[in-house]
Design a protein around this motif. Structure first.
Motif, PDB file in Angstrom:
ATOM      1  N   GLY A   1       0.614  -1.347  -0.008  1.00  0.00           N
ATOM      2  CA  GLY A   1      -0.159  -0.224  -0.414  1.00  0.00           C
ATOM      3  C   GLY A   1       0.985   1.384  -0.273  1.00  0.00           C
ATOM      4  O   GLY A   1       0.614   2.756   0.151  1.00  0.00           O
TER       5      GLY A   1
ATOM      6  N   ASN B   1       1.661   3.154   4.453  1.00  0.00           N
ATOM      7  CA  ASN B   1       1.008   2.794   5.034  1.00  0.00           C
ATOM      8  C   ASN B   1       1.427   1.845   5.335  1.00  0.00           C
ATOM      9  O   ASN B   1       1.220   1.231   6.810  1.00  0.00           O
TER      10      ASN B   1
ATOM     11  N   ASP C   1      -3.685   0.722   6.730  1.00  0.00           N
ATOM     12  CA  ASP C   1      -4.710   0.354   5.827  1.00  0.00           C
ATOM     13  C   ASP C   1      -4.666  -1.251   5.281  1.00  0.00           C
ATOM     14  O   ASP C   1      -3.929  -1.456   4.453  1.00  0.00           O
TER      15      ASP C   1
ATOM     16  N   SER D   1      -6.910  -3.375   4.212  1.00  0.00           N
ATOM     17  CA  SER D   1      -7.661  -3.021   2.571  1.00  0.00           C
ATOM     18  C   SER D   1      -6.897  -3.169   1.288  1.00  0.00           C
ATOM     19  O   SER D   1      -6.586  -2.423   0.464  1.00  0.00           O
ATOM     20  N   ALA D   2      -5.685  -2.094   1.518  1.00  0.00           N
ATOM     21  CA  ALA D   2      -4.532  -1.233   0.598  1.00  0.00           C
ATOM     22  C   ALA D   2      -3.582  -2.466   0.410  1.00  0.00           C
ATOM     23  O   ALA D   2      -2.740  -1.817  -0.654  1.00  0.00           O
ATOM     24  N   VAL D   3      -3.412  -3.568   1.079  1.00  0.00           N
ATOM     25  CA  VAL D   3      -2.737  -4.318   1.066  1.00  0.00           C
ATOM     26  C   VAL D   3      -2.922  -5.708  -0.899  1.00  0.00           C
ATOM     27  O   VAL D   3      -4.183  -5.778  -0.131  1.00  0.00           O
ATOM     28  N   ASN D   4      -2.712  -5.373  -1.465  1.00  0.00           N
ATOM     29  CA  ASN D   4      -2.214  -6.257  -2.466  1.00  0.00           C
ATOM     30  C   ASN D   4      -1.421  -7.486  -2.490  1.00  0.00           C
ATOM     31  O   ASN D   4      -0.490  -7.413  -2.506  1.00  0.00           O
TER      32      ASN D   4
END
Length: 77
Positions: A12, A16, A33, A35-38
């Protein structure tokens, strides 16, 4: 350092990442966050696996965990 940069991006971005430390074959990270992890991006960067629990993300990178963590810390500083 390209691998470290790819991992930072997949986590992220530098903003982040709260904390990162190596642990044997993993990078233990805390992110702001989750949810920002890919996860696909982490695997594309060479991670063998990814484990998540809340804002804690463990990235399995093998025996080069110490080297990658040092590279990431150098980039973040």
């Amino acid at each position: 350092m390209a691998k470290a940069e790819d991992i930072i991006a997949a986590l992220g971005g530098a903003d982040n990442i709260v904390e990162i430390e190596p642990c044997a074959t993993r990078l233990r990270t805390e992110v702001k966050d989750a949810s920002a992890v890919n996860e696909a991006g982490l695997k594309a960067a060479g991670a063998f696996g990814v484990m998540r629990q809340g804002t804690v993300v463990q990235v399995v990178v093998g025996p080069e965990a110490d080297t990658i963590a040092t590279d990431i810390e150098d980039i973040l500083d």
